[in-house]
Write a protein that holds these residues in place. Structure first.
Motif, PDB file in Angstrom:
ATOM      1  N   MET A  22       0.860  -1.187   0.000  1.00 28.62           N
ATOM      2  CA  MET A  22       0.000   0.000   0.000  1.00 28.62           C
ATOM      3  C   MET A  22       0.895   1.235   0.000  1.00 28.62           C
ATOM      4  SD  MET A  22      -2.522  -1.621   2.862  1.00 28.62           S
ATOM      5  CE  MET A  22      -1.099  -2.483   3.538  1.00 28.62           C
ATOM      6  N   LEU A  23       0.781   2.042  -1.047  1.00 29.74           N
ATOM      7  CA  LEU A  23       1.737   3.118  -1.258  1.00 29.74           C
ATOM      8  C   LEU A  23       1.046   4.398  -1.718  1.00 29.74           C
ATOM      9  CD1 LEU A  23       4.007   0.749  -3.269  1.00 29.74           C
ATOM     10  CD2 LEU A  23       4.776   1.787  -1.136  1.00 29.74           C
ATOM     11  N   ASN A  24       1.615   5.516  -1.271  1.00 37.78           N
ATOM     12  CA  ASN A  24       1.157   6.817  -1.745  1.00 37.78           C
ATOM     13  C   ASN A  24       2.236   7.425  -2.643  1.00 37.78           C
ATOM     14  OD1 ASN A  24      -1.458   7.374  -0.781  1.00 37.78           O
ATOM     15  ND2 ASN A  24      -0.671   7.751   1.283  1.00 37.78           N
ATOM     16  N   VAL A  40       2.111 -10.005  -9.878  1.00 36.28           N
ATOM     17  CA  VAL A  40       1.618  -8.773  -9.261  1.00 36.28           C
ATOM     18  C   VAL A  40       0.191  -8.529  -9.740  1.00 36.28           C
ATOM     19  CG1 VAL A  40       1.941  -6.291  -8.974  1.00 36.28           C
ATOM     20  CG2 VAL A  40       3.943  -7.792  -9.200  1.00 36.28           C
ATOM     21  N   ALA A  41      -0.739  -8.399  -8.773  1.00 35.56           N
ATOM     22  CA  ALA A  41      -2.119  -8.043  -9.096  1.00 35.56           C
ATOM     23  C   ALA A  41      -2.359  -6.612  -8.630  1.00 35.56           C
ATOM     24  CB  ALA A  41      -3.086  -8.992  -8.397  1.00 35.56           C
ATOM     25  N   VAL A  42      -2.705  -5.747  -9.575  1.00 33.73           N
ATOM     26  CA  VAL A  42      -2.975  -4.347  -9.234  1.00 33.73           C
ATOM     27  C   VAL A  42      -4.422  -4.251  -8.761  1.00 33.73           C
ATOM     28  CG1 VAL A  42      -2.924  -1.956 -10.024  1.00 33.73           C
ATOM     29  CG2 VAL A  42      -1.347  -3.634 -11.022  1.00 33.73           C
ATOM     30  N   VAL A  43      -4.598  -3.974  -7.480  1.00 35.61           N
ATOM     31  CA  VAL A  43      -5.934  -3.922  -6.892  1.00 35.61           C
ATOM     32  C   VAL A  43      -6.537  -2.529  -6.995  1.00 35.61           C
ATOM     33  CG1 VAL A  43      -7.248  -4.228  -4.740  1.00 35.61           C
ATOM     34  CG2 VAL A  43      -5.389  -5.816  -5.309  1.00 35.61           C
ATOM     35  N   ARG A  44      -5.711  -1.502  -6.798  1.00 36.96           N
ATOM     36  CA  ARG A  44      -6.223  -0.132  -6.797  1.00 36.96           C
ATOM     37  C   ARG A  44      -5.195   0.818  -7.399  1.00 36.96           C
ATOM     38  NH1 ARG A  44      -8.049   0.789  -1.209  1.00 36.96           N
ATOM     39  NH2 ARG A  44      -6.090   1.875  -0.736  1.00 36.96           N
ATOM     40  N   ASP A  45      -5.679   1.814  -8.112  1.00 42.18           N
ATOM     41  CA  ASP A  45      -4.848   2.845  -8.731  1.00 42.18           C
ATOM     42  C   ASP A  45      -4.082   2.275  -9.935  1.00 42.18           C
ATOM     43  OD1 ASP A  45      -4.334   5.626  -8.665  1.00 42.18           O
ATOM     44  OD2 ASP A  45      -2.339   5.258  -7.865  1.00 42.18           O
ATOM     45  N   GLU A  46      -2.859   2.706 -10.132  1.00 41.82           N
ATOM     46  CA  GLU A  46      -2.093   2.321 -11.312  1.00 41.82           C
ATOM     47  C   GLU A  46      -0.609   2.296 -10.975  1.00 41.82           C
ATOM     48  OE1 GLU A  46      -2.837   5.311 -14.235  1.00 41.82           O
ATOM     49  OE2 GLU A  46      -2.183   6.933 -12.941  1.00 41.82           O
ATOM     50  N   ALA A  47       0.185   1.769 -11.909  1.00 39.62           N
ATOM     51  CA  ALA A  47       1.631   1.693 -11.700  1.00 39.62           C
ATOM     52  C   ALA A  47       2.315   1.554 -13.053  1.00 39.62           C
ATOM     53  CB  ALA A  47       1.982   0.511 -10.800  1.00 39.62           C
ATOM     54  N   TRP A  48       3.632   1.697 -13.027  1.00 41.90           N
ATOM     55  CA  TRP A  48       4.464   1.437 -14.200  1.00 41.90           C
ATOM     56  C   TRP A  48       5.458   0.339 -13.842  1.00 41.90           C
ATOM     57  CZ3 TRP A  48       4.309   3.817 -19.048  1.00 41.90           C
ATOM     58  CH2 TRP A  48       3.407   4.877 -19.168  1.00 41.90           C
ATOM     59  N   VAL A  49       5.646  -0.590 -14.768  1.00 42.64           N
ATOM     60  CA  VAL A  49       6.679  -1.617 -14.610  1.00 42.64           C
ATOM     61  C   VAL A  49       7.754  -1.304 -15.638  1.00 42.64           C
ATOM     62  CG1 VAL A  49       7.208  -4.076 -14.545  1.00 42.64           C
ATOM     63  CG2 VAL A  49       4.923  -3.280 -13.897  1.00 42.64           C
ATOM     64  N   ASP A 115       1.687   3.611   3.755  1.00 38.52           N
ATOM     65  CA  ASP A 115       0.457   4.113   4.369  1.00 38.52           C
ATOM     66  C   ASP A 115      -0.610   3.013   4.285  1.00 38.52           C
ATOM     67  OD1 ASP A 115      -1.879   5.385   5.107  1.00 38.52           O
ATOM     68  OD2 ASP A 115      -1.614   7.104   3.766  1.00 38.52           O
ATOM     69  N   PRO A 116      -1.228   2.606   5.428  1.00 38.65           N
ATOM     70  CA  PRO A 116      -2.278   1.582   5.379  1.00 38.65           C
ATOM     71  C   PRO A 116      -3.449   1.968   4.475  1.00 38.65           C
ATOM     72  CG  PRO A 116      -1.594   2.002   7.648  1.00 38.65           C
ATOM     73  CD  PRO A 116      -0.951   3.068   6.801  1.00 38.65           C
ATOM     74  N   GLY A 117      -3.646   3.262   4.283  1.00 37.94           N
ATOM     75  CA  GLY A 117      -4.696   3.719   3.372  1.00 37.94           C
ATOM     76  C   GLY A 117      -4.143   4.203   2.057  1.00 37.94           C
ATOM     77  N   GLY A 118      -2.972   3.689   1.669  1.00 36.12           N
ATOM     78  CA  GLY A 118      -2.297   4.139   0.462  1.00 36.12           C
ATOM     79  C   GLY A 118      -3.160   4.076  -0.787  1.00 36.12           C
ATOM     80  N   ARG A 119      -2.930   5.029  -1.690  1.00 35.34           N
ATOM     81  CA  ARG A 119      -3.744   5.106  -2.905  1.00 35.34           C
ATOM     82  C   ARG A 119      -3.541   3.894  -3.808  1.00 35.34           C
ATOM     83  NH1 ARG A 119      -2.995  10.364  -6.496  1.00 35.34           N
ATOM     84  NH2 ARG A 119      -1.857   9.055  -7.978  1.00 35.34           N
ATOM     85  N   ALA A 120      -2.286   3.440  -3.910  1.00 35.30           N
ATOM     86  CA  ALA A 120      -1.984   2.275  -4.751  1.00 35.30           C
ATOM     87  C   ALA A 120      -1.936   1.020  -3.887  1.00 35.30           C
ATOM     88  CB  ALA A 120      -0.653   2.473  -5.461  1.00 35.30           C
ATOM     89  N   VAL A 121      -2.640  -0.007  -4.325  1.00 34.02           N
ATOM     90  CA  VAL A 121      -2.643  -1.290  -3.615  1.00 34.02           C
ATOM     91  C   VAL A 121      -2.318  -2.393  -4.623  1.00 34.02           C
ATOM     92  CG1 VAL A 121      -3.991  -2.947  -2.279  1.00 34.02           C
ATOM     93  CG2 VAL A 121      -4.320  -0.494  -1.921  1.00 34.02           C
TER      94      VAL A 121
END
Length: 316
Positions: A22-24, A40-49, A115-121
């Motif tokens: 969980m990351l902001n 890796v399963a993207v549960v919330r938000d987005e990311a770049w690999v 952050d436990p409430g991080g935007r990216a999960v």
């Protein structure tokens, strides 16, 4: 058994590393754990690999990513974000200058981040030893494979998301099996995409001649197959089978069979304590000497040396 079933029968998680991240933003992690395979399963938000070799890939909630090691890569909120976190072998976590982050980013049972409430999960499952994933599977995959969330549906991600933070009796086994199932579903979805760079044997699976021949080989590796035997079983001439098999699979039937037998032998040497004679019989070689000769020609070392090296790597 078809070739894909045989391949997907390989994943065997045993105490796999699993975590809910969980990351902001801004965040960036350099992964250099040398693990053979990570899901890796993207549960919330987005990311770049961002692989060291290759273009960055944008992933969103619902997407699944398979990263084939051991080459390092970066996962970040944006390609321009410099890594603040480095993941080393054994899942040791530090800053780029080597300061430990293990305690600072511990958010509870299999929960990690800023952050436990991080935007990216993201849910991360890592097969840390080659014994857990067969070499045949790794050889069939690119360094980075992405299955988009809008192309498939599965309840497994949600179930894993619920189970990963639990601390109950037998929980490790539950998570291992869920990870195996999710990886198998992801692999099946990835291989079935029209645009996938499929191995020759996968494309040949639906052929009315070569498909049945492949199933026969995988059903009974120990059988003393010849091209003539296979051709008789599938109802074509020897020449017709050899030509069609070579065109679709990319190599002659007996060369393909030898490759599968030796790959299976390598997996058995790595994963079991069966004698060399027993391994030889199981994969279709009459004697341990015959297997040793073929194995050394393929791998550049004897089966005993290969087994010793695999055991040392697993222990390390």
């Amino acid at each position: 058994m078809d070739a894909l079933t045989d391949l997907l029968d390989g994943p065997r998680a045993h105490g796999a590393f699993m975590i809910r991240s969980m990351l902001n933003p801004p965040w960036s992690m350099r992964i250099q754990d040398e693990a053979p395979l990570t899901l890796v399963a993207v549960v919330r938000d987005e990311a770049w690999v961002i692989p060291d070799k290759g273009a960055p890939v944008h992933v969103r909630a619902g997407d699944l990513v398979i990263c084939r090691g051991p080459d390092p890569y970066v996962v970040a909120d944006d390609p321009s974000t410099e890594p603040q976190i480095v993941i080393h072998p054994g899942q040791r976590c530090t800053t780029p200058d080597g300061t430990s982050l293990s305690e600072a980013m511990d958010l509870g049972v299999r929960a990690w981040g800023t952050d436990p409430g991080g935007r990216a999960v993201m849910l991360v499952g890592t097969y840390e030893t080659r014994g857990a994933v067969t070499q045949r599977l790794l050889a069939a995959l690119p360094p980075l494979a992405v299955v988009r969330g809008d192309t498939w549906r599965s309840p497994l991600v949600g179930l894993l998301d619920e189970e990963i933070v639990k601390d109950e009796p037998g929980q490790e086994v539950v998570l291992d099996r869920l990870l195996d199932l999710l990886l198998i579903q992801t692999l099946r979805a990835w291989f079935s995409r029209p645009e996938a760079e499929q191995p020759g044997w996968y494309r040949a699976h639906g052929d009315p001649v070569v498909g049945p021949a492949l199933r026969l080989l995988h059903d009974d590796l120990a059988h003393p197959w010849t091209v003539a035997d296979l051709a008789a079983k599938v109802g074509v001439s020897r020449a017709a089978l050899a030509q069609r098999f070579g065109k679709l699979v990319g190599e002659p039937p007996m060369a393909y069979l030898t490759g599968v037998r030796l790959a299976q032998a390598a997996d058995l040497l790595r994963e079991s304590d069966a004698t060399l004679d027993a391994v030889a019989r199981q994969v279709g070689y009459g004697t341990a000497f015959a297997l040793s000769t073929a194995f050394k020609r393929e791998h550049g070392m004897s089966p005993q040396e290969y087994r010793s090296g695999a055991a040392t790597a697993t222990t390390a």
